[in-house]
Design a protein around this motif. Structure first.
Motif, PDB file in Angstrom:
ATOM      1  N   GLU A 169      39.233   5.372  23.530  1.00  0.00           N
ATOM      2  CA  GLU A 169      40.076   4.697  24.516  1.00  0.00           C
ATOM      3  C   GLU A 169      39.959   3.192  24.354  1.00  0.00           C
ATOM      4  O   GLU A 169      39.078   2.677  23.656  1.00  0.00           O
ATOM      5  N   ARG A 170      40.855   2.492  25.013  1.00  0.00           N
ATOM      6  CA  ARG A 170      40.851   1.031  25.091  1.00  0.00           C
ATOM      7  C   ARG A 170      40.719   0.661  26.558  1.00  0.00           C
ATOM      8  O   ARG A 170      41.448   1.189  27.398  1.00  0.00           O
ATOM      9  N   GLY A 230      38.329   3.549  18.324  1.00  0.00           N
ATOM     10  CA  GLY A 230      39.758   3.349  18.470  1.00  0.00           C
ATOM     11  C   GLY A 230      40.618   4.153  17.524  1.00  0.00           C
ATOM     12  O   GLY A 230      41.827   3.888  17.403  1.00  0.00           O
ATOM     13  N   THR A 240      48.674  -2.763  20.436  1.00  0.00           N
ATOM     14  CA  THR A 240      49.251  -3.321  21.668  1.00  0.00           C
ATOM     15  C   THR A 240      50.104  -4.549  21.431  1.00  0.00           C
ATOM     16  O   THR A 240      50.969  -4.874  22.232  1.00  0.00           O
ATOM     17  N   THR A 256      45.008  -7.593  25.506  1.00  0.00           N
ATOM     18  CA  THR A 256      44.567  -6.197  25.559  1.00  0.00           C
ATOM     19  C   THR A 256      44.219  -5.675  24.172  1.00  0.00           C
ATOM     20  O   THR A 256      44.150  -4.470  23.959  1.00  0.00           O
ATOM     21  N   LEU A 275      39.150  -3.160  21.875  1.00  0.00           N
ATOM     22  CA  LEU A 275      38.791  -1.859  22.430  1.00  0.00           C
ATOM     23  C   LEU A 275      38.091  -2.055  23.766  1.00  0.00           C
ATOM     24  O   LEU A 275      38.248  -1.258  24.697  1.00  0.00           O
ATOM     25  N   THR A 277      38.072  -5.284  26.368  1.00  0.00           N
ATOM     26  CA  THR A 277      38.504  -6.630  26.719  1.00  0.00           C
ATOM     27  C   THR A 277      37.902  -6.990  28.075  1.00  0.00           C
ATOM     28  O   THR A 277      38.049  -6.238  29.037  1.00  0.00           O
ATOM     29  N   SER A 326      38.862  -0.123  15.473  1.00  0.00           N
ATOM     30  CA  SER A 326      39.916  -0.673  16.326  1.00  0.00           C
ATOM     31  C   SER A 326      41.172  -0.968  15.511  1.00  0.00           C
ATOM     32  O   SER A 326      41.090  -1.563  14.435  1.00  0.00           O
ATOM     33  N   THR A 342      37.269  -3.123  12.107  1.00  0.00           N
ATOM     34  CA  THR A 342      38.388  -3.504  12.963  1.00  0.00           C
ATOM     35  C   THR A 342      39.501  -4.086  12.094  1.00  0.00           C
ATOM     36  O   THR A 342      39.238  -4.738  11.087  1.00  0.00           O
TER      37      THR A 342
END
Length: 299
Positions: free
Chosen positions: A83-84, A104, A110, A115, A118, A120, A137, A160
């Motif tokens: 999830e984020r 992620g 996004t 946002t 992962l 913020t 991510s 990432t």
């Protein structure tokens, strides 16, 4: 004293491509640096919040826990959370247990920096993130912004698409025992009048871009830290600001920085940035095309 330090560093960097130096400054310089750090440092407010337990391997989510968490709460995470999340509540502690991870894999892009992480942290103060792996991510790993203040401890960020950890818009971060590797847009970026203090074992290695990049009137303090900034595609450490010329790096406590096997240079200082040493700081920059790069009014 600083011009002598600069000449010594330049001579070593361009003849041997290796820097190993310890410089002394007056006691009041160290006192001023410590006072500056203490001015930035944020103290944890204890609100007496409850503990929330999240087991992502059994269908629970960090998003749900954040929705009900009150200031001062501790969220304990187990398993892998796909999830984020955005943290906007003051005084939270988010702590992993075992091999806890925010993963992620498969999440959409996004296209918004607010946002993109992962995790913020947006405006929230006195947040602690501890013992957590952030991985895979589609954008950034951690984003901390808009006046947020965060302690990161025993955090690893890897693989990432963009920046591993992005700190900007007047954010304040104390980072201890943290690793960033495999980031596609630089390991750690500090921008927009933000502040970052590094402590303990810090590694930003094997990233596309710089290991650490500080710019935009930001301040980076290295406090009793052992820092490895190696095998990044550009610089190990790059401090640059073409407009405001206001970056500062202060080595406050016993500190050792190693920058090796980077694509451009070990350490780069440009456009009015400053590199200041205490008597207990050392830098070793080896096997970079240039060990130390200084330009455009920097020292």
């Amino acid at each position: 004293m600083l011009p002598n330090i600069t000449r010594s560093l330049l001579a070593t960097a361009f003849t041997a491509l290796m820097i190993s130096t310890t410089a002394a400054v007056a006691d009041n310089t160290e006192d001023n640096d410590r006072q500056r750090y203490e001015g930035h440092a944020h103290k944890k407010n204890h609100h007496g919040g409850r503990s929330l337990h999240v087991d992502c391997d059994h269908g629970q989510t960090l998003t749900e826990a954040l929705a009900i968490a009150k200031p001062g709460s501790t969220i304990l995470i187990e398993g892998t959370c796909n999830e984020r999340v955005v943290v906007k509540t003051d005084g939270l502690t988010i702590e992993g247990r075992g091999n806890a991870a925010i993963d992620g894999s498969g999440l959409p892009v996004t296209k918004s920096v607010r946002t993109a992480g992962l995790i913020t942290v947006d405006t929230a103060r006195d947040v602690t993130i501890r013992s957590m792996n952030v991985t895979q991510s589609p954008e950034a790993g951690l984003v901390i912004l808009r006046g947020a203040s965060v302690d990161l401890e025993d955090v690893s960020v890897d693989t990432t698409r963009f920046t591993g950890i992005y700190i900007y818009e007047n954010a304040t971060v104390e980072m201890k025992d943290t690793t960033v590797t495999g980031a596609g847009g630089g390991g750690i970026l500090v921008n927009g009048n933000s502040y970052l203090a590094l402590k303990g074992e810090i590694n930003s290695t094997g990233n596309q871009g710089d290991g650490i990049h500080a710019f935009g009137e930001s301040t980076l303090d290295l406090l009793e830290a052992t820092i490895e900034l190696s095998e990044n595609s550009r610089a190990g450490l790059f401090v640059f600001d073409a407009e405001v010329h206001a970056n500062n790096i202060a080595f406050v406590g016993p500190c050792a920085v190693t920058a090796r096997n980077n694509g451009f240079f070990g350490i780069g200082i440009a456009d009015g940035a400053a590199l200041l040493f205490s008597r207990t700081a050392s830098i070793t920059a080896t096997h970079n095309p240039t060990g130390l790069y200084i330009s455009n009014g920097s020292f």
